[in-house]
Design an enzyme around this catalytic site. Structure first.
Site, PDB file in Angstrom:
ATOM      1  N   GLY A  49       0.650  -1.309   0.246  1.00  0.00           N
ATOM      2  CA  GLY A  49      -0.085   0.040  -0.194  1.00  0.00           C
ATOM      3  C   GLY A  49       0.824   1.311  -0.117  1.00  0.00           C
ATOM      4  O   GLY A  49       0.413   2.251  -0.612  1.00  0.00           O
ATOM      5  N   ASP A 179      -0.869 -17.567  -1.617  1.00  0.00           N
ATOM      6  CA  ASP A 179      -1.937 -17.673  -0.852  1.00  0.00           C
ATOM      7  C   ASP A 179      -3.033 -18.461  -1.534  1.00  0.00           C
ATOM      8  O   ASP A 179      -3.255 -17.970  -2.763  1.00  0.00           O
ATOM      9  CB  ASP A 179      -2.348 -16.302  -0.314  1.00  0.00           C
ATOM     10  CG  ASP A 179      -1.401 -15.670   0.524  1.00  0.00           C
ATOM     11  OD1 ASP A 179      -0.460 -16.376   1.007  1.00  0.00           O
ATOM     12  OD2 ASP A 179      -1.409 -14.493   0.849  1.00  0.00           O
ATOM     13  N   CYS A 418     -13.665  10.231  20.279  1.00  0.00           N
ATOM     14  CA  CYS A 418     -14.553   9.158  20.220  1.00  0.00           C
ATOM     15  C   CYS A 418     -14.687   8.531  21.606  1.00  0.00           C
ATOM     16  O   CYS A 418     -15.596   9.270  22.424  1.00  0.00           O
ATOM     17  CB  CYS A 418     -14.624   7.967  19.192  1.00  0.00           C
ATOM     18  SG  CYS A 418     -15.997   7.234  18.643  1.00  0.00           S
ATOM     19  N   PHE A 421     -13.940  11.057  23.960  1.00  0.00           N
ATOM     20  CA  PHE A 421     -14.980  12.085  23.892  1.00  0.00           C
ATOM     21  C   PHE A 421     -15.976  11.743  25.183  1.00  0.00           C
ATOM     22  O   PHE A 421     -16.308  12.295  26.028  1.00  0.00           O
ATOM     23  CB  PHE A 421     -15.659  12.559  22.637  1.00  0.00           C
ATOM     24  CG  PHE A 421     -16.995  13.046  22.774  1.00  0.00           C
ATOM     25  CD1 PHE A 421     -16.906  14.458  22.539  1.00  0.00           C
ATOM     26  CD2 PHE A 421     -18.090  12.454  22.696  1.00  0.00           C
ATOM     27  CE1 PHE A 421     -18.113  15.390  22.739  1.00  0.00           C
ATOM     28  CE2 PHE A 421     -19.257  13.231  22.774  1.00  0.00           C
ATOM     29  CZ  PHE A 421     -19.307  14.564  22.577  1.00  0.00           C
ATOM     30  N   ARG A 499     -21.684   3.675  18.387  1.00  0.00           N
ATOM     31  CA  ARG A 499     -22.897   3.280  18.563  1.00  0.00           C
ATOM     32  C   ARG A 499     -23.653   4.192  19.509  1.00  0.00           C
ATOM     33  O   ARG A 499     -24.816   4.196  20.072  1.00  0.00           O
ATOM     34  CB  ARG A 499     -23.095   1.999  18.987  1.00  0.00           C
ATOM     35  CG  ARG A 499     -22.804   0.730  17.968  1.00  0.00           C
ATOM     36  CD  ARG A 499     -23.074  -0.574  18.700  1.00  0.00           C
ATOM     37  NE  ARG A 499     -22.218  -1.518  17.849  1.00  0.00           N
ATOM     38  CZ  ARG A 499     -22.912  -1.967  16.646  1.00  0.00           C
ATOM     39  NH1 ARG A 499     -23.613  -1.405  16.235  1.00  0.00           N
ATOM     40  NH2 ARG A 499     -21.936  -2.688  15.822  1.00  0.00           N
ATOM     41  N   HIS A 544     -13.777  11.126  14.398  1.00  0.00           N
ATOM     42  CA  HIS A 544     -12.306  10.486  14.252  1.00  0.00           C
ATOM     43  C   HIS A 544     -11.569  11.543  13.483  1.00  0.00           C
ATOM     44  O   HIS A 544     -11.347  11.368  12.446  1.00  0.00           O
ATOM     45  CB  HIS A 544     -12.322   9.317  13.887  1.00  0.00           C
ATOM     46  CG  HIS A 544     -12.781   7.906  14.772  1.00  0.00           C
ATOM     47  ND1 HIS A 544     -12.040   7.513  15.403  1.00  0.00           N
ATOM     48  CD2 HIS A 544     -14.034   7.484  14.900  1.00  0.00           C
ATOM     49  CE1 HIS A 544     -12.715   6.710  16.186  1.00  0.00           C
ATOM     50  NE2 HIS A 544     -14.168   6.714  15.934  1.00  0.00           N
ATOM     51  N   GLU A 546      -8.602  12.114  13.163  1.00  0.00           N
ATOM     52  CA  GLU A 546      -7.316  11.291  12.677  1.00  0.00           C
ATOM     53  C   GLU A 546      -7.639  10.712  11.028  1.00  0.00           C
ATOM     54  O   GLU A 546      -6.553  10.656  10.424  1.00  0.00           O
ATOM     55  CB  GLU A 546      -6.641  10.345  13.481  1.00  0.00           C
ATOM     56  CG  GLU A 546      -7.793   9.060  13.784  1.00  0.00           C
ATOM     57  CD  GLU A 546      -8.676   9.175  14.690  1.00  0.00           C
ATOM     58  OE1 GLU A 546      -9.224  10.368  15.039  1.00  0.00           O
ATOM     59  OE2 GLU A 546      -9.317   8.292  15.160  1.00  0.00           O
TER      60      GLU A 546
HETATM   61  N1  GLN Z   1     -17.407   2.263  21.977  1.00  0.00           N
HETATM   62  C1  GLN Z   1     -17.880   3.637  21.524  1.00  0.00           C
HETATM   63  C2  GLN Z   1     -19.172   3.727  20.775  1.00  0.00           C
HETATM   64  O1  GLN Z   1     -19.509   2.693  20.283  1.00  0.00           O
HETATM   65  C3  GLN Z   1     -17.055   4.558  20.855  1.00  0.00           C
HETATM   66  C4  GLN Z   1     -16.430   3.974  19.671  1.00  0.00           C
HETATM   67  C5  GLN Z   1     -15.216   4.683  19.101  1.00  0.00           C
HETATM   68  O2  GLN Z   1     -14.480   5.065  19.841  1.00  0.00           O
HETATM   69  N2  GLN Z   1     -15.033   4.451  18.011  1.00  0.00           N
HETATM   70  O3  GLN Z   1     -19.707   4.627  20.536  1.00  0.00           O
END
Ligand code: GLN
Length: 570
Positions: A49, A179, A418, A421, A499, A544, A546
């Site tokens: 990659g 493979d 995420c 947070f 989620r 995210h 990043e």
């Molecule tokens: N586990 C948390 C959620 O599902 C945060 C997910 C994450 O950090 N990508 O909301």
């Protein structure tokens, strides 16, 4: 106008009796698009990659429209259900596809958003073949690996070429030659080269040069045999990249050249470097970009002015990676601390800030299962900033919360991504709003104050795959906040994979106690960015960032956090 019907155009034959089967999308002309196919021999993890994205970048900078695609041999439909311990980070595209981390490398290197058309797994291929079979699309034929399954692979490559109007499609085949999983993918690209015609396809093979410590010299036999296996599949490589710790010697390159039938000027050393961002320079110095263009008969279409400009910009960036002026220590908490690949995009986002700020950021991994309120000061000693990245499940969460409390109270720069947070919201609810039983229903479904709770869209899901809140979403930025200043406007677009969310019923209480929700989902009560006043830098985002940080355009949240860490060191 191209017909939009879903009846396949089969340019080679309209007869179900023919063995030739060349499905193409409407209006596609064989030979109109060029393909560079990148394969690996001897071992996996060679950096296919990285080569492919670097070469694609160089050709994009010469004025060509490039589209990368990764073909994965595994049967999963996407990477969403894969364990990051084994496979590295799950990268999320803007359209919500959960992919292999290599797609992140492509987006960063090319500074280009990709779509799910750029990620294929065997699972997807077999699913569409079986669906077509049920719809009677094979006209009574027995459905076979060749030509139908391979035909489906070629169709997907051509669909990408058409959808993106690509001049050159870069095809990376996951795994190693030999493979079982990828053998039909390799067969498909062999057929592709035949059907597209001369000068349409360039095969690049990465290979590995062994250097056993006991011998103290490079050995090329494994590479030679690996390349022979590729040739036995009917593919003559045009270019060979020799991977290894140190530069491949001339002797080794000569042996490979003879054995694999490839002229010396197309055998080059792609040895380890301090940063993958030096690989474009390596390819360029060896004139491999020019060789690819010659093989594809595109050498007359280079935009030299564009290339000069782009190369200057790129070198300005890479020079700063090598000559940092200061060193800063960042603590990053992580469940997957043994596998750095699990956080690949975060490492890259930090590297981008490092180059822009002439600073080397040392990442110190903290196993939060061992962190408590009593030892947190000791664990974070000497750190100039803390990141709590994304995560799932209960492990180490109390330790993360202890780190966040310490950062908040001691004015240590904090960036929550995420899960980071969500943990910051829990910490604030417990220690500032005095909601002592505050928690997340992901960790404790019966917690007294579920300040983090499942998104309503996640209540009635069946199964696991591809059903989180995924992909790019707009964020409405609250005027006057730091978030609005950093993203320089009223909206930003970041990528999501979660989620759970801040439970809407606690928003008012959190806000009254000083938590500023500076970014929200338009029209929905989903909180997406938080910040605190009276703190040098305390921000978190449900997104995210990043995933969208690019070398020449680093993410502002990361950059501001990095700047705050520099100031903290003093
Ligand atoms: N586990 C948390 C959620 O599902 C945060 C997910 C994450 O950090 N990508 O909301």
């Amino acid at each position: 106008m191209c017909p939009t019907s879903d009846i396949l155009n089969d340019v080679a034959s309209k007869s179900a009796q023919s063995e030739l089967y060349t499905p193409v999308p409407p209006c596609y002309k064989l030979g109109q698009c060029k393909y560079v196919v990148v394969l690996g021999t001897v071992i996996s993890g060679l950096g296919k990659g990285i080569f492919s994205s670097s070469a694609a970048k160089l050709l994009k900078d010469k004025g060509f429209r490039v589209s990368p695609i990764k073909l994965e041999g595994y049967l999963n439909i996407d990477s969403g259900t894969l364990n990051p311990y084994r496979h590295g980070e799950v990268f999320v595209l803007d359209d919500g596809m959960e992919t292999d981390m290599d797609l992140g490398t492509y987006e960063r290197m090319l500074d280009q958003n990709l779509s799910s058309l750029s990620f294929i797994t065997s699972g997807q291929i077999f699913t569409s073949v079986l669906e077509k079979e049920r719809r009677g699309r094979y006209q009574g034929r027995d459905v076979q690996m060749i030509p139908h399954v391979t035909g489906e692979v070629k169709l997907r490559l051509r669909e990408l070429a058409m959808a993106t109007s690509a001049d050159i499609v870069f095809v990376e085949i996951g795994g190693t030659v030999g493979d079982v999983e990828n053998s039909f993918l390799i067969e498909a690209v062999r057929e592709l080269a035949l059907e597209e015609g001369p000068n349409s396809t360039c095969f690049v093979s990465l290979t590995y040069i062994l250097e056993p410590q006991a011998l103290g010299e490079q050995k090329s036999k494994a590479a030679q045999l690996g390349l022979r296996s590729l040739m036995a599949l009917g593919i003559q490589p045009h270019i060979i990249a020799c991977r290894g710790k140190s530069p491949a010697t001339d002797t080794v390159k000569q042996k490979i050249s003879i054995y694999a039938n490839v002229p010396m000027e197309r055998v080059f050393s792609m040895h380890d470097t301090q940063s993958i961002y030096y690989v474009p320079a390596m390819i360029r110095e060896n004139k491999i970009d020019t060789e690819i263009l010659k093989l594809l008969n595109l050498q007359d279409r280079v935009n030299h002015d564009l290339e000069r400009n782009q190369w200057e910009n790129w070198c300005n960036f890479t020079q700063k990676i090598v000559s940092p002026q200061k060193e800063i220590d960042i603590a990053i908490t992580g469940k997957y601390i043994t596998v750095r690949d699990s956080y690949a995009s975060i490492l890259k986002a930090i590297e981008h800030c490092g180059a822009h700020l002439h600073t080397k950021f040392n990442l110190n991994w903290i196993d939060t299962t061992e962190v408590t309120n009593q030892n947190v000061a000791e664990k974070l000693k000497g750190m100039h900033g803390v990141i709590v990245p994304g995560g799932f499940g209960i492990r180490g969460t109390e330790g993360k919360i202890a780190c966040i409390q310490y950062a908040r109270e001691n004015k240590l720069p904090y960036l929550g991504l995420c899960y980071g947070f969500q943990m910051a919201v829990i910490e604030f609810a417990r220690n500032v709003c005095k909601l002592h039983g505050a928690g997340s229903t992901e960790i404790d479904p019966k917690c007294e104050h579920p300040v983090i709770d499942r998104l309503p869209s996640q209540y009635d899901l069946k199964g696991l795959g591809g059903n989180m809140r995924l992909g790019g979403h707009d964020i409405e930025l609250v005027p006057g906040t730091l978030a609005a200043k950093l993203y320089n406007g009223t909206t930003a677009r970041l990528r999501f994979r979660h989620r759970y969310e801040v439970h809407p019923k606690y928003i008012q209480q959190l806000t009254e106690n000083g938590m500023i929700f500076s970014g929200k989902a338009p029209g929905e009560p989903i909180m997406q960015i938080l910040e605190l006043a009276d703190h040098p830098f305390f921000m978190g985002t449900q997104a995210h960032p990043e995933f969208t940080s690019r070398p020449l355009n680093p993410d502002p949240l990361f950059c501001h956090f990095a700047q705050a860490a520099i100031l903290h060191r003093g």
